[in-house]
Write a protein that holds these residues in place. Sequence first.
Motif, PDB file in Angstrom:
ATOM      1  N   PRO A 175       0.810  -1.226   0.000  1.00 36.33           N
ATOM      2  CA  PRO A 175       0.000   0.000   0.000  1.00 36.33           C
ATOM      3  C   PRO A 175       0.841   1.273   0.000  1.00 36.33           C
ATOM      4  O   PRO A 175       0.504   2.250  -0.690  1.00 36.33           O
ATOM      5  N   ASP A 176       1.947   1.290   0.755  1.00 39.34           N
ATOM      6  CA  ASP A 176       2.800   2.483   0.803  1.00 39.34           C
ATOM      7  C   ASP A 176       3.415   2.784  -0.563  1.00 39.34           C
ATOM      8  O   ASP A 176       3.602   3.953  -0.927  1.00 39.34           O
ATOM      9  N   VAL A 177       3.739   1.724  -1.291  1.00 35.18           N
ATOM     10  CA  VAL A 177       4.319   1.919  -2.625  1.00 35.18           C
ATOM     11  C   VAL A 177       3.283   2.515  -3.563  1.00 35.18           C
ATOM     12  O   VAL A 177       3.568   3.452  -4.318  1.00 35.18           O
ATOM     13  N   ALA A 178       2.054   1.988  -3.517  1.00 32.43           N
ATOM     14  CA  ALA A 178       0.982   2.527  -4.352  1.00 32.43           C
ATOM     15  C   ALA A 178       0.727   3.995  -4.033  1.00 32.43           C
ATOM     16  O   ALA A 178       0.525   4.819  -4.942  1.00 32.43           O
ATOM     17  N   GLU A 179       0.753   4.338  -2.755  1.00 30.77           N
ATOM     18  CA  GLU A 179       0.529   5.730  -2.354  1.00 30.77           C
ATOM     19  C   GLU A 179       1.654   6.620  -2.858  1.00 30.77           C
ATOM     20  O   GLU A 179       1.418   7.754  -3.297  1.00 30.77           O
ATOM     21  N   THR A 180       2.878   6.107  -2.828  1.00 33.86           N
ATOM     22  CA  THR A 180       4.014   6.870  -3.350  1.00 33.86           C
ATOM     23  C   THR A 180       3.844   7.137  -4.839  1.00 33.86           C
ATOM     24  O   THR A 180       4.085   8.255  -5.314  1.00 33.86           O
ATOM     25  N   PHE A 181       3.419   6.132  -5.571  1.00 33.40           N
ATOM     26  CA  PHE A 181       3.206   6.300  -7.010  1.00 33.40           C
ATOM     27  C   PHE A 181       2.226   7.435  -7.305  1.00 33.40           C
ATOM     28  O   PHE A 181       2.425   8.232  -8.220  1.00 33.40           O
ATOM     29  N   ARG A 182       1.162   7.491  -6.528  1.00 33.76           N
ATOM     30  CA  ARG A 182       0.060   8.399  -6.838  1.00 33.76           C
ATOM     31  C   ARG A 182       0.236   9.794  -6.256  1.00 33.76           C
ATOM     32  O   ARG A 182      -0.261  10.776  -6.832  1.00 33.76           O
ATOM     33  N   SER A 183       0.906   9.900  -5.113  1.00 35.63           N
ATOM     34  CA  SER A 183       0.912  11.199  -4.425  1.00 35.63           C
ATOM     35  C   SER A 183       2.268  11.888  -4.372  1.00 35.63           C
ATOM     36  O   SER A 183       2.326  13.102  -4.157  1.00 35.63           O
ATOM     37  N   ASN A 184       3.356  11.156  -4.531  1.00 32.36           N
ATOM     38  CA  ASN A 184       4.672  11.776  -4.503  1.00 32.36           C
ATOM     39  C   ASN A 184       4.926  12.444  -5.855  1.00 32.36           C
ATOM     40  O   ASN A 184       4.926  11.774  -6.892  1.00 32.36           O
ATOM     41  N   PRO A 185       5.133  13.760  -5.880  1.00 32.62           N
ATOM     42  CA  PRO A 185       5.303  14.466  -7.154  1.00 32.62           C
ATOM     43  C   PRO A 185       6.412  13.886  -8.030  1.00 32.62           C
ATOM     44  O   PRO A 185       6.306  13.908  -9.259  1.00 32.62           O
ATOM     45  N   SER A 186       7.459  13.372  -7.411  1.00 32.95           N
ATOM     46  CA  SER A 186       8.571  12.826  -8.182  1.00 32.95           C
ATOM     47  C   SER A 186       8.163  11.571  -8.955  1.00 32.95           C
ATOM     48  O   SER A 186       8.711  11.272 -10.019  1.00 32.95           O
ATOM     49  N   TYR A 187       7.200  10.823  -8.411  1.00 29.98           N
ATOM     50  CA  TYR A 187       6.744   9.591  -9.040  1.00 29.98           C
ATOM     51  C   TYR A 187       5.492   9.776  -9.884  1.00 29.98           C
ATOM     52  O   TYR A 187       5.209   8.973 -10.781  1.00 29.98           O
ATOM     53  N   ALA A 188       4.704  10.798  -9.584  1.00 31.73           N
ATOM     54  CA  ALA A 188       3.377  10.942 -10.178  1.00 31.73           C
ATOM     55  C   ALA A 188       3.408  11.022 -11.699  1.00 31.73           C
ATOM     56  O   ALA A 188       2.567  10.415 -12.382  1.00 31.73           O
ATOM     57  N   ASP A 189       4.372  11.739 -12.268  1.00 27.57           N
ATOM     58  CA  ASP A 189       4.444  11.861 -13.718  1.00 27.57           C
ATOM     59  C   ASP A 189       4.694  10.499 -14.371  1.00 27.57           C
ATOM     60  O   ASP A 189       4.073  10.155 -15.391  1.00 27.57           O
ATOM     61  N   CYS A 190       5.617   9.739 -13.786  1.00 28.11           N
ATOM     62  CA  CYS A 190       5.906   8.400 -14.321  1.00 28.11           C
ATOM     63  C   CYS A 190       4.680   7.505 -14.221  1.00 28.11           C
ATOM     64  O   CYS A 190       4.357   6.749 -15.149  1.00 28.11           O
ATOM     65  N   TYR A 191       4.002   7.618 -13.091  1.00 26.64           N
ATOM     66  CA  TYR A 191       2.812   6.791 -12.869  1.00 26.64           C
ATOM     67  C   TYR A 191       1.728   7.136 -13.898  1.00 26.64           C
ATOM     68  O   TYR A 191       1.120   6.239 -14.500  1.00 26.64           O
ATOM     69  N   GLU A 192       1.514   8.421 -14.131  1.00 30.87           N
ATOM     70  CA  GLU A 192       0.509   8.840 -15.104  1.00 30.87           C
ATOM     71  C   GLU A 192       0.883   8.381 -16.512  1.00 30.87           C
ATOM     72  O   GLU A 192       0.019   7.966 -17.300  1.00 30.87           O
ATOM     73  N   THR A 193       2.177   8.435 -16.821  1.00 31.49           N
ATOM     74  CA  THR A 193       2.644   7.967 -18.128  1.00 31.49           C
ATOM     75  C   THR A 193       2.331   6.485 -18.310  1.00 31.49           C
ATOM     76  O   THR A 193       1.838   6.054 -19.358  1.00 31.49           O
ATOM     77  N   LEU A 194       2.614   5.700 -17.259  1.00 35.49           N
ATOM     78  CA  LEU A 194       2.342   4.266 -17.313  1.00 35.49           C
ATOM     79  C   LEU A 194       0.856   3.985 -17.505  1.00 35.49           C
ATOM     80  O   LEU A 194       0.459   3.176 -18.350  1.00 35.49           O
ATOM     81  N   VAL A 195       0.039   4.652 -16.725  1.00 31.01           N
ATOM     82  CA  VAL A 195      -1.405   4.431 -16.801  1.00 31.01           C
ATOM     83  C   VAL A 195      -1.950   4.813 -18.174  1.00 31.01           C
ATOM     84  O   VAL A 195      -2.771   4.098 -18.757  1.00 31.01           O
TER      85      VAL A 195
END
Length: 261
Positions: A175-195
């Motif tokens: 769960p902490d990893v999923a939250e990092t993907f979605r809410s941490n600005p450093s990860y959010a762009d990558c996550y959105e790209t993947l989705v």
Amino acid sequence: MSDTAAAIETIEFVARSACRAEILAALASDGCLSRANLRDRFDVSRTTVGRNITALEDRELIRRTNGGYVATHTGKAVAASFGDLVETVEVATKLESIVQWLPDEGFDPDIASLADVEVTLAGEGDPYAPVNRHEESLRTIEEGRALLAVTGLSPMRTLAERVEEGATFEAVVEPDVAETFRSNPSYADCYETLVDTGRFELSVADEPIPYSVVLFDDSVQVGLEDDDGLPRALLESDSAALREWGTAVYERYERDAERLV
């Protein structure tokens, strides 16, 4: 003498001489070999070969035949079991450096499947060596699945690039990893790209993940972390048996996970 004591004595007898063990293994696997064959194969003296052949004959592990020597039925059984024991000890010795990072429960692959595993360890001069090796593998991935206890920004960026280029990827994470993907600005762009690619699936595990498992096109990686979540070792192999084990572990977590994407 009990059967167990006799078995241990036989193991000890074979183990006392590397040449003796090699002769027995050769005769068990290749059939009839002469003394000259054995001397040439193991590059030992006539005396050494003769002494060990006599010792093996006395134990009825080999017998003389036309043209040379062959392993007896008992000798073949002992050679096979001794070979398995040697392989097990070799693997256990190889893995001594990572034992302290293995979880107390849940890490249960057949030890034979770890025989050819490559180990990348974190060191004082390169504490992120396991992560770097993992990221290197991501650069050429076509299709992958991952069970992730932790994450890292650099591998995430590499994964996003590969999926944008056409690769597909599924992940089951803490769960902490999923939250990092979605809410941490450093990860959010990558996550959105993947989705946005439509080739990325993410699920959240309903129980703690004790180690990471990444299934690549034809190999498997197992990541071990310490209690603080820092990478300590990466095991990598193209063993079919280890990949089968890793697939079973991944699918068990995926079955009960909550799908997010």
